[in-house]
Design a protein around this motif. Structure first.
Motif, PDB file in Angstrom:
ATOM      1  N   CYS A 141      -0.601   0.219   6.688  1.00 13.69           N
ATOM      2  CA  CYS A 141      -0.284   1.140   5.596  1.00 13.69           C
ATOM      3  C   CYS A 141      -1.477   1.291   4.665  1.00 13.69           C
ATOM      4  CB  CYS A 141       0.922   0.632   4.803  1.00 13.69           C
ATOM      5  SG  CYS A 141       2.451   0.631   5.752  1.00 13.69           S
ATOM      6  N   THR A 145       0.378   5.395   1.413  1.00 16.80           N
ATOM      7  CA  THR A 145       1.659   5.156   2.083  1.00 16.80           C
ATOM      8  C   THR A 145       2.443   4.063   1.383  1.00 16.80           C
ATOM      9  OG1 THR A 145       0.638   5.775   4.185  1.00 16.80           O
ATOM     10  CG2 THR A 145       2.737   4.597   4.292  1.00 16.80           C
ATOM     11  N   TYR A 146       1.743   3.007   0.972  1.00 15.92           N
ATOM     12  CA  TYR A 146       2.405   1.906   0.273  1.00 15.92           C
ATOM     13  C   TYR A 146       3.041   2.389  -1.025  1.00 15.92           C
ATOM     14  CZ  TYR A 146       2.917  -2.414  -2.394  1.00 15.92           C
ATOM     15  OH  TYR A 146       3.416  -3.434  -3.160  1.00 15.92           O
ATOM     16  N   ILE A 149       6.262   4.383  -0.259  1.00 17.95           N
ATOM     17  CA  ILE A 149       7.375   3.508   0.117  1.00 17.95           C
ATOM     18  C   ILE A 149       7.922   2.773  -1.099  1.00 17.95           C
ATOM     19  CG2 ILE A 149       8.005   1.464   1.468  1.00 17.95           C
ATOM     20  CD1 ILE A 149       5.982   2.363   3.570  1.00 17.95           C
TER      21      ILE A 149
END
Length: 248
Positions: A141, A145-146, A149
């Motif tokens: 990730c 992306t982290y 999320i």
């Protein structure tokens, strides 16, 4: 005329490059297109953000110990990279760089080596085997992306909390009273949920104070409730505590 236009484009790209990096790295536009970014010998401990059209990257002789996962993935125009002379620490965090080097050996000027841990010191990063990383989990990730999320998880938690508060405000319980009795004891409340029992005892205390009775103050654990006070109890529970009572 075309030469002047080329010079103008060249200067514009150099200016944009310097603005994008915002670091003491030297940035120059190449005549054949792309950018040359020179961050060598600056005691850098991590790579700065790099322009997407970087063609040549020189970061040798710094203090880099690793490269963050995904940092080179968007630099699709890279044709020359120098990473040597950095004290790379070859633990699980070096796995991304090792995999990237294996795929891009042709553009690496001098292969970087491990400085630590001691059992892999002076070994080329690309020589580290898959077994060496068998206990590691490759960080796939990127930061973007982290963050996405994490944001979705926080939104989910907030929604659950709001739903819980809404359900709590609408919570009800049924109070069964036998009409043949003239009173009942507080131990009949043991079947209720603790929060409902505490709230009911508080209401009984309030009603007793309003009616001038002192028996409830003396013993709230087993307060005798006179059936004549029941309508007042039900009214206070409904109006002050939003608890709906079904008496039968």
């Amino acid at each position: 005329m075309f030469f002047a236009l080329d010079i103008a484009v060249f200067l514009l790209m150099a200016t944009l490059c310097a603005h994008a990096i915002r670091q003491p790295c030297a940035c120059a536009a190449l005549l054949l297109g792309g950018l040359k970014v020179n961050c060598s010998t600056l005691n850098l401990m991590e790579l700065p953000p790099l322009p997407l059209d970087t063609t040549e990257l020189y970061v040798q002789n710094n203090r880099l110990t690793t490269v963050s996962p995904g940092q080179f993935d968007k630099l699709l125009s890279l044709k020359r990279v120098s990473l040597s002379g950095n004290p790379f620490h070859c633990d699980c965090r070096i796995q991304y760089l090792r995999n990237w080097l294996l795929k891009n050996r042709a553009i690496v000027l001098k292969e970087p080596i491990c400085v630590s841990p001691s059992f892999v010191a002076h070994k080329a990063i690309t020589e580290l085997s898959d077994d060496y990383f068998s206990t590691c989990v490759l960080e796939r990730c990127t930061d973007e992306t982290y963050n996405i999320i994490l944001g979705l998880m926080l939104i989910g938690v907030i929604v659950l909390l709001l739903c819980s508060f809404r359900l709590a405000r609408k919570s009800t319980f049924t109070l069964y009273i036998d009409e043949s009795h003239v009173g009942f004891q507080a131990n009949y409340f043991h079947s209720m949920k603790p929060k409902h029992r505490r709230r009911l005892l508080t209401v009984l205390s309030e009603v007793s104070e309003d009616s001038g009775s002192h028996n409830y103050k003396e013993n709230l654990e087993r307060p005798p409730v006179n059936m004549e006070l029941l309508p007042q109890v039900l009214d206070v529970l409904h109006k002050k505590h939003n608890i709906k009572i079904k008496a039968s």
